[in-house]
Design a protein around this motif. Structure first.
Motif, PDB file in Angstrom:
ATOM      1  N   THR A  78       0.667  -1.211  -0.044  1.00 47.21           N
ATOM      2  CA  THR A  78      -0.023  -0.114   0.023  1.00 47.21           C
ATOM      3  C   THR A  78       1.030   1.201  -0.162  1.00 47.21           C
ATOM      4  OG1 THR A  78      -1.711  -1.112   1.175  1.00 47.21           O
ATOM      5  CG2 THR A  78      -1.944   1.277   1.283  1.00 47.21           C
ATOM      6  N   MET A  79       1.779   1.193   1.032  1.00 54.32           N
ATOM      7  CA  MET A  79       2.216   2.825   1.332  1.00 54.32           C
ATOM      8  C   MET A  79       3.343   2.911   0.198  1.00 54.32           C
ATOM      9  SD  MET A  79       1.036   4.487   3.482  1.00 54.32           S
ATOM     10  CE  MET A  79       2.202   5.608   4.014  1.00 54.32           C
ATOM     11  N   PRO A  80       4.216   2.162  -0.010  1.00 54.14           N
ATOM     12  CA  PRO A  80       5.431   2.193  -1.126  1.00 54.14           C
ATOM     13  C   PRO A  80       4.875   2.348  -2.492  1.00 54.14           C
ATOM     14  CG  PRO A  80       5.466   0.061  -0.303  1.00 54.14           C
ATOM     15  CD  PRO A  80       4.693   0.674   0.399  1.00 54.14           C
ATOM     16  N   THR A  81       3.654   1.636  -3.153  1.00 54.22           N
ATOM     17  CA  THR A  81       3.210   1.471  -4.235  1.00 54.22           C
ATOM     18  C   THR A  81       2.643   3.016  -4.677  1.00 54.22           C
ATOM     19  OG1 THR A  81       2.720  -0.516  -4.431  1.00 54.22           O
ATOM     20  CG2 THR A  81       1.512   0.920  -5.895  1.00 54.22           C
ATOM     21  N   LEU A  82       1.754   3.303  -3.685  1.00 52.32           N
ATOM     22  CA  LEU A  82       0.909   4.756  -3.498  1.00 52.32           C
ATOM     23  C   LEU A  82       1.865   5.985  -3.784  1.00 52.32           C
ATOM     24  CD1 LEU A  82      -2.194   4.175  -1.900  1.00 52.32           C
ATOM     25  CD2 LEU A  82      -1.840   4.259  -4.371  1.00 52.32           C
ATOM     26  N   THR A  83       2.848   5.847  -2.849  1.00 52.36           N
ATOM     27  CA  THR A  83       4.152   6.930  -2.853  1.00 52.36           C
ATOM     28  C   THR A  83       4.653   7.039  -3.992  1.00 52.36           C
ATOM     29  OG1 THR A  83       4.219   6.491  -0.244  1.00 52.36           O
ATOM     30  CG2 THR A  83       5.819   7.672  -1.567  1.00 52.36           C
ATOM     31  N   ARG A 103      -4.930   8.360   2.743  1.00 49.46           N
ATOM     32  CA  ARG A 103      -6.083   9.203   2.255  1.00 49.46           C
ATOM     33  C   ARG A 103      -5.590  10.722   1.904  1.00 49.46           C
ATOM     34  NH1 ARG A 103     -11.479   8.779   1.308  1.00 49.46           N
ATOM     35  NH2 ARG A 103     -11.434   6.891   2.714  1.00 49.46           N
ATOM     36  N   GLU A 104      -5.174  11.221   2.945  1.00 46.79           N
ATOM     37  CA  GLU A 104      -4.768  12.626   2.825  1.00 46.79           C
ATOM     38  C   GLU A 104      -3.643  13.223   1.737  1.00 46.79           C
ATOM     39  OE1 GLU A 104      -2.729  16.187   5.533  1.00 46.79           O
ATOM     40  OE2 GLU A 104      -4.070  14.613   6.546  1.00 46.79           O
ATOM     41  N   PRO A 105      -2.651  12.317   1.716  1.00 43.62           N
ATOM     42  CA  PRO A 105      -1.605  12.639   0.491  1.00 43.62           C
ATOM     43  C   PRO A 105      -2.012  12.299  -0.989  1.00 43.62           C
ATOM     44  CG  PRO A 105      -0.702  10.984   1.710  1.00 43.62           C
ATOM     45  CD  PRO A 105      -1.857  11.476   2.686  1.00 43.62           C
ATOM     46  N   LEU A 106      -2.988  10.792  -0.788  1.00 39.45           N
ATOM     47  CA  LEU A 106      -3.630  10.638  -2.023  1.00 39.45           C
ATOM     48  C   LEU A 106      -4.528  11.469  -2.672  1.00 39.45           C
ATOM     49  CD1 LEU A 106      -3.550   8.236  -4.002  1.00 39.45           C
ATOM     50  CD2 LEU A 106      -5.376   7.145  -2.577  1.00 39.45           C
TER      51      LEU A 106
END
Length: 344
Positions: A78-83, A103-106
């Motif tokens: 989740t985190m590394p992919t979306l980042t 959610r916030e940065p996305l």
């Protein structure tokens, strides 16, 4: 010479089209609309849990066989992919993004146009709460809420605490262990003659459900959907009896907290996220991802089949596509569906 050659080629082309009964400015009737725009190369993230892995494999088959994309599956979480998608524009697609934790940065990246939301991968969302076996619910139709279950410790006997009921906790080290512990406190389960049972691991939690089903015994505890266990063993989620108090959940129940309150668990939004590049270049392939969505019952059953057959994502994807045409054919045009079926 150049202009004469062009004229000659134009005349020849027109003659050929005329012989086929078409006008020179018409698109051949057999050309499917999906091929009008080349899909090109696409990177698809396969997250490190079962439902996300099989969904990435389904997308690979449909995008490659149905739309002619050149698909590369890349490992993700989740985190590394979306980042990486926010900062580098890669990978192109995250099929099953559980967005609550980021959610916030996305949302900011979506507002800036860097990323886009396609379909809700899970129409039901990610579901958490306390569950009981269906055979217990059927035999006791008055058990609808958590409060109802906590009135009957006799139905959910603790294996090592005679006369007490047991609530099975989430695996050690997971955040849901904290939320379950706080729910146990908030509902006053200890005062109602219950103990909180540590299952130790995901395998321990799953094993406790399997054991209860084999013996047709009572079972009460934390679980979530979609999962293979819920596809294999039919369970009923108890109603919290109270609505979600988001502030209380985020600020207390989801953390170490002395005074947790009764609140429902938030339902996780699970969305397909794509990069701006793919949304603009993908054409009909993006339209597919904007439609592709399935329910937790469908996913549960597929994951149960995968677990029973020790199947990886690609095998699970082919099993789903071969046996659930009524579901996936609604995601694509008849022309694309025919191509996928032929490839299988």
């Amino acid at each position: 010479m150049q202009s004469l050659s062009l004229i000659s080629l134009t005349l020849i082309s027109a003659a050929v089209l005329a012989a086929c009964g078409q006008k020179a400015d018409e698109t051949p009737a057999t050309a499917p609309a999906e091929t009008a725009q080349a899909c090109g190369k696409v990177t698809v993230a396969s997250m490190n849990w079962q439902s996300a892995e099989v969904l990435a494999s389904i997308d690979k088959i449909i995008l490659s066989q149905g739309f002619g994309c050149e698909v590369e599956i890349v490992p993700g979480d989740t985190m590394p992919t979306l980042t990486s998608m926010m900062e580098k524009g890669q990978p192109d697609v995250a099929p099953e993004a559980w967005i609550n934790a980021v959610r916030e940065p996305l949302e900011a990246a979506v507002k800036e146009g860097k990323l886009h939301y396609a379909a809700h991968s899970l129409t039901d969302g990610g579901v958490e709460g306390w569950w009981i076996p269906k055979y217990v619910a059927d035999a006791n139709p008055d058990l609808k809420t958590i409060d109802d279950a906590l009135k009957r410790p006799d139905l959910f006997p603790a294996p090592e605490s005679k006369g007490k009921g047991a609530v099975h906790n989430c695996p050690s080290g997971w955040n849901c262990q904290i939320t379950t512990d706080n729910a146990f406190k908030a509902w006053g389960a200890k005062d109602k003659n219950f103990v909180l049972l540590d299952t130790g691991s995901a395998a321990g939690l799953d094993g406790s459900i399997a054991k209860a089903y084999e013996r047709k015994e009572g079972w009460l505890g934390y679980y979530w959907a979609p999962t293979s266990i819920l596809g294999k063993y039919e369970m009923v989620k108890l109603d919290a009896g109270v609505p979600l108090d988001r502030e209380a959940f985020d600020n207390c129940n989801a953390k170490a907290c002395d005074n947790p309150t009764k609140t429902d668990w938030p339902r996780a939004e699970v969305i397909t996220v794509v990069t701006d590049r793919f949304k603009n270049a993908g054409g009909p392939a993006y339209d597919y991802l904007a439609k592709r969505s399935w329910g937790n019952d469908t996913v549960n059953q597929l994951l149960a089949w995968m677990s029973d057959n020790q199947a990886a994502g690609d095998d699970g994807a082919r099993h789903f596509l071969r046996n659930n045409e009524a579901i996936w054919s609604t995601w694509v045009s008849p022309e694309v569906a025919a191509k996928v079926k032929a490839a299988l």
